[in-house]
Enzyme design. Structure first.
Site, PDB file in Angstrom:
ATOM      1  N   SER A 107      -5.015  -1.616  -2.329  1.00  0.00           N
ATOM      2  CA  SER A 107      -4.333  -1.202  -3.681  1.00  0.00           C
ATOM      3  C   SER A 107      -4.171   0.181  -3.743  1.00  0.00           C
ATOM      4  CB  SER A 107      -5.233  -1.981  -4.881  1.00  0.00           C
ATOM      5  OG  SER A 107      -4.838  -1.447  -5.883  1.00  0.00           O
ATOM      6  N   LYS A 139      -7.732  -9.557  -4.025  1.00  0.00           N
ATOM      7  CA  LYS A 139      -6.590  -8.533  -4.179  1.00  0.00           C
ATOM      8  C   LYS A 139      -5.688  -9.317  -5.353  1.00  0.00           C
ATOM      9  CE  LYS A 139      -3.638  -4.984  -3.859  1.00  0.00           C
ATOM     10  NZ  LYS A 139      -2.103  -5.420  -3.849  1.00  0.00           N
ATOM     11  N   HIS A 142      -7.052  -9.146  -8.862  1.00  0.00           N
ATOM     12  CA  HIS A 142      -6.770  -7.724  -9.231  1.00  0.00           C
ATOM     13  C   HIS A 142      -5.435  -7.451  -9.619  1.00  0.00           C
ATOM     14  CE1 HIS A 142      -5.133  -3.679  -8.338  1.00  0.00           C
ATOM     15  NE2 HIS A 142      -6.251  -3.219  -8.709  1.00  0.00           N
ATOM     16  N   ASN A 143      -4.499  -8.067  -8.982  1.00  0.00           N
ATOM     17  CA  ASN A 143      -3.041  -7.689  -9.498  1.00  0.00           C
ATOM     18  C   ASN A 143      -3.000  -8.609 -10.705  1.00  0.00           C
ATOM     19  OD1 ASN A 143      -2.836  -6.272  -7.008  1.00  0.00           O
ATOM     20  ND2 ASN A 143      -0.801  -7.337  -6.856  1.00  0.00           N
ATOM     21  N   GLU A 151      -4.210  -6.821 -13.659  1.00  0.00           N
ATOM     22  CA  GLU A 151      -3.279  -5.521 -13.630  1.00  0.00           C
ATOM     23  C   GLU A 151      -2.195  -5.989 -14.892  1.00  0.00           C
ATOM     24  OE1 GLU A 151      -2.015  -3.636 -10.003  1.00  0.00           O
ATOM     25  OE2 GLU A 151       0.015  -3.737 -10.826  1.00  0.00           O
TER      26      GLU A 151
HETATM   27  P1  NDP Z   1       7.952  -3.596   3.509  1.00  0.00           P
HETATM   28  O1  NDP Z   1       7.354  -4.863   2.773  1.00  0.00           O
HETATM   29  O2  NDP Z   1       9.377  -3.050   3.239  1.00  0.00           O
HETATM   30  O3  NDP Z   1       8.091  -3.861   5.186  1.00  0.00           O
HETATM   31  C1  NDP Z   1       8.938  -3.141   6.120  1.00  0.00           C
HETATM   32  C2  NDP Z   1       8.048  -3.283   7.370  1.00  0.00           C
HETATM   33  O4  NDP Z   1       8.087  -4.649   7.919  1.00  0.00           O
HETATM   34  C3  NDP Z   1       8.938  -2.281   8.559  1.00  0.00           C
HETATM   35  O5  NDP Z   1       7.811  -1.716   9.218  1.00  0.00           O
HETATM   36  C4  NDP Z   1       9.423  -3.440   9.297  1.00  0.00           C
HETATM   37  O6  NDP Z   1      10.067  -3.266  10.704  1.00  0.00           O
HETATM   38  C5  NDP Z   1       8.631  -4.337   9.166  1.00  0.00           C
HETATM   39  N1  NDP Z   1       9.230  -5.734   9.608  1.00  0.00           N
HETATM   40  C6  NDP Z   1       9.907  -6.592   8.695  1.00  0.00           C
HETATM   41  N2  NDP Z   1      10.024  -7.815   9.180  1.00  0.00           N
HETATM   42  C7  NDP Z   1       9.783  -7.538  10.468  1.00  0.00           C
HETATM   43  C8  NDP Z   1       9.417  -8.469  11.732  1.00  0.00           C
HETATM   44  N3  NDP Z   1      10.141 -10.050  11.525  1.00  0.00           N
HETATM   45  N4  NDP Z   1       8.757  -8.296  12.773  1.00  0.00           N
HETATM   46  C9  NDP Z   1       8.108  -6.997  12.678  1.00  0.00           C
HETATM   47  N5  NDP Z   1       8.263  -6.182  11.885  1.00  0.00           N
HETATM   48  C10 NDP Z   1       8.829  -6.627  10.668  1.00  0.00           C
HETATM   49  O7  NDP Z   1       7.020  -2.317   3.818  1.00  0.00           O
HETATM   50  P2  NDP Z   1       5.803  -1.673   2.753  1.00  0.00           P
HETATM   51  O8  NDP Z   1       5.365  -0.562   3.502  1.00  0.00           O
HETATM   52  O9  NDP Z   1       6.538  -1.455   1.458  1.00  0.00           O
HETATM   53  O10 NDP Z   1       4.766  -2.771   2.329  1.00  0.00           O
HETATM   54  C11 NDP Z   1       4.017  -3.156   3.867  1.00  0.00           C
HETATM   55  C12 NDP Z   1       3.229  -4.374   3.290  1.00  0.00           C
HETATM   56  O11 NDP Z   1       2.351  -3.617   2.242  1.00  0.00           O
HETATM   57  C13 NDP Z   1       3.802  -5.442   2.483  1.00  0.00           C
HETATM   58  O12 NDP Z   1       3.100  -6.701   2.904  1.00  0.00           O
HETATM   59  C14 NDP Z   1       3.428  -5.346   1.138  1.00  0.00           C
HETATM   60  O13 NDP Z   1       3.418  -6.307   0.437  1.00  0.00           O
HETATM   61  C15 NDP Z   1       2.272  -4.514   1.164  1.00  0.00           C
HETATM   62  N6  NDP Z   1       1.905  -3.618   0.016  1.00  0.00           N
HETATM   63  C16 NDP Z   1       2.949  -2.788  -0.426  1.00  0.00           C
HETATM   64  C17 NDP Z   1       2.588  -1.771  -1.401  1.00  0.00           C
HETATM   65  C18 NDP Z   1       3.792  -0.999  -1.889  1.00  0.00           C
HETATM   66  O14 NDP Z   1       3.268  -0.264  -2.910  1.00  0.00           O
HETATM   67  N7  NDP Z   1       4.783  -0.925  -1.335  1.00  0.00           N
HETATM   68  C19 NDP Z   1       1.226  -1.820  -1.913  1.00  0.00           C
HETATM   69  C20 NDP Z   1       0.338  -2.724  -1.650  1.00  0.00           C
HETATM   70  C21 NDP Z   1       0.538  -3.437  -0.278  1.00  0.00           C
HETATM   71  P3  NDP Z   1      11.345  -2.265  10.746  1.00  0.00           P
HETATM   72  O15 NDP Z   1      11.211  -0.883  10.233  1.00  0.00           O
HETATM   73  O16 NDP Z   1      11.647  -2.629  12.284  1.00  0.00           O
HETATM   74  O17 NDP Z   1      12.068  -3.058   9.933  1.00  0.00           O
END
Ligand code: NDP
Length: 477
Positions: A128, A182, A185-186, A189
């Site tokens: 988080s 988690k 938690h959300n 929130e």
């Molecule tokens: P995203 O959820 O936008 O995901 C993008 C990433 O996933 C890229 O690295 C992408 O690779 C990869 N990806 C997508 N599809 C595939 C696939 N089929 N095979 C391999 N790689 C893949 O990224 P975030 O950083 O925002 O979030 C990551 C995780 O963290 C998510 O589960 C999200 O819910 C969680 N999270 C996010 C928060 C936030 O504030 N953003 C907070 C807490 C948790 P490529 O670069 O090759 O496209």
């Protein structure tokens, strides 16, 4: 030199988590489906620590010390399964795969079971605090086996937020426990945000305060028992003036709240477990209502009460009354959320230390607040506490707040200001403390139309009344 941990999935979250690990002196292997993200991380931040970039799954796995620890930080759902399937065949028994994305805990349970059968540890971890938290110290909620926490725990505790010298990370429980916590938690929130938003609406609608004045009220509250990140940022948002129009920012933003789904999951699971988490549910529904534009525009002009704002003594004490109502409603929302964690733990066989959960939420995450210390203390005093509402400190504070709470809810009702969060919290409080509930009548109705039977207060067993007959005889069933 090999890496002690690897991160695959280097979008905002993964990149920041990897940098956080490296800044703490850990050697981090890097991997991403498309090479560009890996390259740019090394180019931009390579001097922050020891990174080993890898451009194939095999190269990534080979860069890691054993037991290997791989953190997956990709889009939740199908992509997580795809990445697991890519790496699992390259790993050896005892290696650890961590999913730090926002997975549904049921998916985590499924993945953990499947990987356990293949000799691998799978750790679903709640993280988080958004991107800022990932970089500078998130609250971390790992599930999975105790054994996996032995190697992973020290790393995660190292990079987590710290409050009073304590890491905001603890082993939550087996398999999906971390993602479950988690999720709740959300949900909490959502409830907390809704209650704060209602406080704003009341101060404006009933007392006529301007947004900037309400910001000052919140800043004052933030020096007391409501001291929290959410109150702090709310004050900042309310003070902000839109540069283009000169209007308060809050007046130029479309009033349709969006959601990504974890609040909805919390409510769905609350329904499945039969836990009344009405505060969270109302918060999710309030967002849905706000976003129902056609419905809302069709209802414009529906009659309401004439709004004569408060005056005199009622106006003078109103901000304080709202503070009391907010505090009491917040206690209810947290009490419900912790009961949901308790119910999940008993359903899925997790041994979750509720006081510890409250303490790791004190830093890094969105609901971080002083208030959480009181929850930890409540569970320390009474580990089997049935509800936070009956613990000494909360009980007294809510009892003391109730006159104001009731007065605020009735003001809202009289003036036609919607306060689903405050109202449902109060109804829950009154429902819990009621000696008798009209559920007895509901049982009578159910027996009447469906012969569903009922139990009596004075005798053992189930009974049915022959409602269709003239003498309405009762018989045991
Ligand atoms: P995203 O959820 O936008 O995901 C993008 C990433 O996933 C890229 O690295 C992408 O690779 C990869 N990806 C997508 N599809 C595939 C696939 N089929 N095979 C391999 N790689 C893949 O990224 P975030 O950083 O925002 O979030 C990551 C995780 O963290 C998510 O589960 C999200 O819910 C969680 N999270 C996010 C928060 C936030 O504030 N953003 C907070 C807490 C948790 P490529 O670069 O090759 O496209």
């Amino acid at each position: 030199k090999k890496a002690s941990i690897g991160v695959t999935g280097l979008a905002v979250m993964g990149r920041n988590l990897a940098r956080n690990l490296a800044r703490h002196g850990h050697t981090v292997a890097l991997h991403n489906r498309s090479e560009e993200r890996t390259r740019s991380l090394v180019e931009q931040f390579g001097d922050e620590g020891d990174f080993i970039p890898a451009y194939s799954a095999q190269e990534f796995v080979d860069a890691l010390e054993r037991p290997r620890q791989i953190v997956i930080m990709v889009k939740a759902g199908g992509p997580t399964d795809a990445v697991i399937e890519e790496f699992a065949p390259l790993l050896e028994p005892g290696d650890v795969i961590v999913d730090a994305g926002n997975a549904h805990f049921a998916d985590t349970r499924r993945r953990e079971k499947a990987l356990r059968e293949r000799g691998l540890h799978f750790v679903g971890t709640g993280v988080s605090g958004g991107e800022e938290g990932a970089l500078n110290g998130p609250s971390i909620m790992p599930g999975g086996s105790k054994e996996s926490y032995e190697s992973l725990g020290p790393l995660f505790e190292d990079i987590s937020a710290k409050v009073d010298g304590e890491p905001c990370c603890t082993h939550i429980g087996a398999d999906g426990a971390g993602h479950f916590v988690k999720m709740v938690h959300n949900g909490i929130e959502y409830a907390d945000m809704q209650l704060i938003a209602e406080s704003f609406d009341l101060l404006r609608g009933a007392a006529g305060y301007a947004p900037a004045e309400i910001a000052d009220v919140f800043r004052t509250w933030n020096t007391g028992r409501l001291d929290s990140y959410l109150i702090e940022i709310t004050a900042d948002v309310l003070k902000h003036v839109d540069a283009a129009t000169g209007k308060p920012f809050v007046d130029v933003v479309e009033d349709a709240a969006e959601q990504k789904g974890t609040g909805r999951w919390t409510v769905q699971i609350g329904l499945d477990l039969g836990v009344p988490i009405s505060g969270i549910a109302e918060a999710v529904f309030a967002r849905s209502l706000s976003g129902s534009k056609p419905l809302r525009s069709a209802a414009q002009g529906l009659g309401g009460p004439s709004r004569a704002p408060l005056t005199g003594a009622a106006l003078e004490t109103f901000a304080d009354d709202v503070e009391q109502a907010l505090y009491a409603s917040k206690v209810v929302a947290y009490a419900q959320g912790f009961n949901q964690i308790q119910a999940g733990a008993s359903e899925y066989g997790w041994d979750i230390d509720l006081g510890r959960v409250a303490s790791i939420w004190r830093g890094g995450c969105i609901i971080r607040a002083k208030f959480l210390n009181d929850i930890t203390a409540a569970y320390a005093d009474e580990p089997g506490l049935p509800t936070l509402l009956t613990s000494g400190g909360f009980r007294k504070a809510v009892e003391d707040a109730q006159d104001s709470w009731r007065s605020v809810v009735s003001t809202a009702v009289k003036l036609g200001i919607p306060t689903p969060g405050f109202s449902t919290a109060l109804a829950y409080y009154d429902g819990l403390r009621a000696d008798r509930l009209p559920a007895a009548l509901v049982q009578g109705q159910r027996d009447y139309f469906g012969a569903h039977t009922y139990r009596r207060v004075d005798r053992e067993g189930s009974f049915h009344t022959a409602w269709a007959t003239e003498d309405r005889t009762e018989s045991p069933s």
